[in-house]
Design an enzyme around this catalytic site. Structure first.
Site, PDB file in Angstrom:
ATOM      1  CG  ASP A 227      -2.147   0.945   0.933  1.00 10.47           C
ATOM      2  OD1 ASP A 227      -2.075   1.779   0.000  1.00 10.47           O
ATOM      3  OD2 ASP A 227      -3.145   0.855   1.672  1.00 10.47           O
TER       4      ASP A 227
HETATM    5  C1  BGC Z   1      -4.942   3.409  -0.095  1.00  6.94           C
HETATM    6  C2  BGC Z   1      -4.993   2.403  -1.228  1.00  6.94           C
HETATM    7  C3  BGC Z   1      -4.734   3.101  -2.535  1.00  6.94           C
HETATM    8  C4  BGC Z   1      -3.401   3.796  -2.450  1.00  6.94           C
HETATM    9  C5  BGC Z   1      -3.020   4.529  -3.727  1.00  6.94           C
HETATM   10  C6  BGC Z   1      -3.697   4.257  -0.123  1.00  6.94           C
HETATM   11  O1  BGC Z   1      -3.809   5.323   0.764  1.00  6.94           O
HETATM   12  O2  BGC Z   1      -5.028   2.735   1.140  1.00  6.94           O
HETATM   13  O3  BGC Z   1      -6.227   1.745  -1.246  1.00  6.94           O
HETATM   14  O4  BGC Z   1      -4.805   2.183  -3.582  1.00  6.94           O
HETATM   15  O5  BGC Z   1      -3.435   4.758  -1.411  1.00  6.94           O
HETATM   16  O6  BGC Z   1      -3.802   5.649  -3.895  1.00  6.94           O
END
Ligand code: BGC
Length: 744
Positions: A227
């Protein structure tokens, strides 16, 4: 395609294991390695070509905002999930996006989780089936998916450092199965490792999660991507099976990998394995191809949204709107819909439908008059009383009032959890005032997480739960209100009377860096049904404008641990409609406490008026199994299992019991094993009881005495009794116990 990496230096290989910036991987042009793009997800393509961010703050290029997972979950329809996945695939192809970040299959442990709008359900089967359909359909089109957030990411509070303390049975039965299904059925290109820790180990550095479970047990072949910002220790990540760090943090952390290989903390083979997995992503389509039919996708978004709306209440058949002359529509959400959640999934929609416009269209065709009043503001309001009075006055003059109520991004979003289930107080005031004034009142809700219906539920005639429905949600709501579409959504999560009734209440969102999943497997309806706690609307609830009859349930066991189920459904009403057949299994078999019932299969069937169909299901062994922590495996215990067809998780309309022989389990006895286990062991128990009973005329005292020592380890029992059994005998029995067969 396998990539030849022999010409790459260690530094080049290390560099491939982190992003170029926010959304792309690194290219090594001399080696013919292209850069690919990953973007959010999960219900639209958020491709940014200007300032990048992962919190949905900066603009993205326009894309269709399809219904978010909260809506897709309520459709109970893998076809809906598949349509979303395929359409995202088409938009990603056209935008040159190789990996779309989603779907999110985390379980809605608490209704307060701020990101519940991005997840499907409180139930792992429903989440897994929908997630798998989404991924399969998208990947058939071409781009890769990223199922997220692996694992136990069930809250936003302190999401980057909280440790989810979850016992293994609970992980295996509740929090992992949706991922397992997506991985084993749909083979997603990537899995996204979550921010949080699981039992103290960061999910993005967990060899158990990322290698043992994901790859060794489930056979995952793709790449694990972190993530955004989840990695704190690059080297530990690579060693654990975390292949691609996103976003990249520059050369310094890549150098950590090089240094670790030089110092022996990491082997070059481990680096190579990760590099191969990342390079496999470059085989995904990455040059923009094709175009998007924006109109067709908008229409698709409308159809899918209408299939997701849940009709919660419909007293006096207030809906669909038929014989109404004058309709009052109240609430700014009818004009400026809330159709998506805040944060990384925030889409810049190609267009947005307002429910009020479509209501006016439908009304005009039917010669009905529509008037609108605000009633309240989403935000601070100095004139709340006056605004409410105007709405109530309008309602007095109408035959039917429709109040649009719900939450704004101030109340719920990625990044924080809610503290209450209540609607804003001024909205409740408006609902009550309008309901008192109008002859009939319907409330249409727009919310990403469950809201409480208390304080106003009994005063209104109808409630339509519209969740967040994507950019065409306004049209979809109007279609359902006027009966152009017959509602067929069902709750994918319970609506409780009180937030305190939720099983996670005492342990949400945790404290001092830890959140204890103390409710174990009793999540959502599993708890409410098992503890007999009344709820406002149970999991699985959803009304239709037609009626269905369930008949002729036939269940047969298949082998020792499976079953086949057939059930007949008839549309007994006057409109075409869709019915969700919900198959639950109830059992008390085995040594662990089972939820009163668990959803084990479902299907949605479309039926014309008077039409009858037979729906069949195969329940494999997992439908009957629990995770045995002592054996570290799934076990189907011998016993009785009731197969139940539910209108929802609380209301069973047909059931049939079967007996399963279950698994043959060998539980070796040791001196640590409690006396009760020795005595009940099928291979050696009878002989042991014989020894104890010999010399006692009256059997009862032995039995009473035994109950008192049942839980005492044999070792202690021997000490206390001065050797009730000779050691040679016990040794012999221990040998027999490993060889012998015994049911659980
Ligand atoms: C989120 C993810 C997301 C990623 C990219 C993170 O803050 O938890 O679900 O895909 O950011 O934007």
């Amino acid at each position: 395609m396998s990539h030849d990496i022999s010409a790459l230096t260690l530094a080049q290989k290390a560099s491939l294991l982190s992003g170029q910036g926010f959304w792309t991987t690194k290219a090594i042009e001399d080696a013919g390695i292209p850069s690919i793009m990953l973007t959010d997800g999960p219900h639209g393509i958020r491709r940014q070509d200007g300032a990048a961010d992962h919190l949905g703050i900066n603009d993205a290029l326009p894309a269709t905002c399809f219904p978010p997972a909260v809506a897709v979950g309520s459709s109970w329809d893998p076809e809906v999930a598949a349509e979303v996945g395929a359409a995202l695939g088409r938009e990603a192809l056209a935008a040159g996006v190789s990996v779309v970040l989603g779907p999110g299959v985390n379980i809605k442990r608490s209704p307060l989780c701020g990101r519940n709008f991005e997840y499907y359900s409180e139930d792992p089967l429903l989440s897994g089936v929908l997630g798998s359909a989404h991924v399969q359909a998208m990947q058939r089109v071409g781009p890769g998916a990223s199922v997220k957030h692996f694992a136990a990411n069930n809250q936003e509070h302190e999401r980057m450092r909280i440790s989810a303390e979850v016992d293994e049975r609970t992980l295996r039965e509740i929090y992992l199965p949706a991922f397992e299904r997506v991985v084993t059925e749909a083979a997603p290109a990537t899995v996204m490792a979550a921010y949080n820790k699981v039992n103290g180990v960061p999910a993005s550095h967990s060899p158990w999660l990322l290698t043992d479970v994901l790859r060794t047990e489930w056979g995952f072949q793709g790449a694990v991507v972190s993530d955004w910002g989840a990695v704190s220790d690059r080297v530990a990540g690579v060693a654990a099976g975390m292949d691609l760090e996103m976003p990249g943090r520059g050369v310094a952390t890549d150098q950590e990998i090089v240094d670790a290989v030089r110092s022996g903390r990491l082997s070059e083979e481990q680096v190579d394995v990760a590099v191969h997995r990342v390079l496999a992503l470059t085989d995904l389509p990455h040059r923009p191809t094709g175009t998007v039919d924006v109109d067709a996708h908008h229409e698709l978004a409308r159809t899918l949204a209408a299939d997701s709306v849940v009709l919660l209440k419909n007293d006096r058949d207030v809906l669909p709107v038929t014989t109404v002359a004058h309709m009052a529509v109240i609430g700014p959400l009818a004009v400026e819909p809330r159709f998506q959640g805040g944060g990384s999934s925030h889409i810049n929609p190609t267009r947005v439908d307002a429910a009020l416009d479509r209501i006016r269209d439908h009304a005009r065709q039917r010669g009905m008059a529509v008037e609108y009043a605000e009633g309240y503001l989403l935000g601070d309001d100095m004139n709340a009383r006056a605004r409410c009075d105007v709405a109530a006055d309008l309602a007095t003059r109408a035959d039917l009032a429709i109040v649009f109520a719900g939450l704004s991004e101030r109340e719920e979003s990625e990044g924080f959890d809610r503290e209450t289930l209540s609607l804003p107080a001024e909205q409740i005031e408006v609902i009550k005032a309008v309901a008192a004034a109008a002859p009939r009142t319907v409330v249409v809700l727009s919310n990403g997480g469950v809201v409480s219906l208390e304080g106003w539920h009994d005063q209104v005639d109808g409630i339509l739960e519209g969740w967040l429905l994507g950019q065409a949600g306004g049209s979809a709501i109007a279609d359902v209100l006027f009966g152009v579409v017959n509602p067929s959504g069902h709750l994918a999560e319970t609506i409780p009377f009180r937030v305190q009734d939720n099983p996670s209440w005492h342990n949400f969102p945790g404290e001092q860096g830890h959140v204890r999943y103390g409710e174990g497997v009793m999540v959502g309806y599993r708890h409410y049904e098992s503890a007999g706690i009344p709820v406002r609307y149970p999991f699985g609830h959803g009304l239709s404008y037609t009626t269905f009859r369930t008949s002729n349930l036939r269940v047969e066991s298949v082998g020792t641990d499976s079953a086949s189920v057939q059930v007949t459904i008839t549309n007994t009403g006057e409109r075409a409609g869709k019915h969700v057949v919900q198959v639950y299994v109830a059992t008390e078999a085995g040594p662990v406490r089972r939820p009163v019932r668990e959803l084990r299969a479902f299907a949605k069937a479309a039926l014309e008026p008077g039409e009858t169909t037979t729906v069949g299901f195969t329940l494999d062994r997992r439908a009957f199994a629990y995770w045995d922590i002592t054996l570290g495996q799934w076990v189907v215990p011998a016993g009785d299992y009731v197969i139940q067809i539910g209108e929802n998780a609380s209301s069973i309309v047909a059931e049939q019991s079967i007996a399963l022989t279950g698994d043959v389990i060998v539980r070796p006895l040791t001196l640590e094993s409690p006396v009760g286990e020795w005595l009940s062991h099928p291979a050696v128990g009878p002989a042991m009881v014989g020894v104890l009973s010999s010399g006692t005329a009256d059997e009862e005292p032995v039995e009473v005495g035994l109950r008192m020592v049942e839980s005492m380890p044999m070792q202690q029992f021997l000490a206390f009794t001065g050797g009730a059994f000779p050691m040679e005998m016990l040794e012999h029995m221990m040998e027999l116990s490993t060889a012998g067969t015994a049911a659980v």
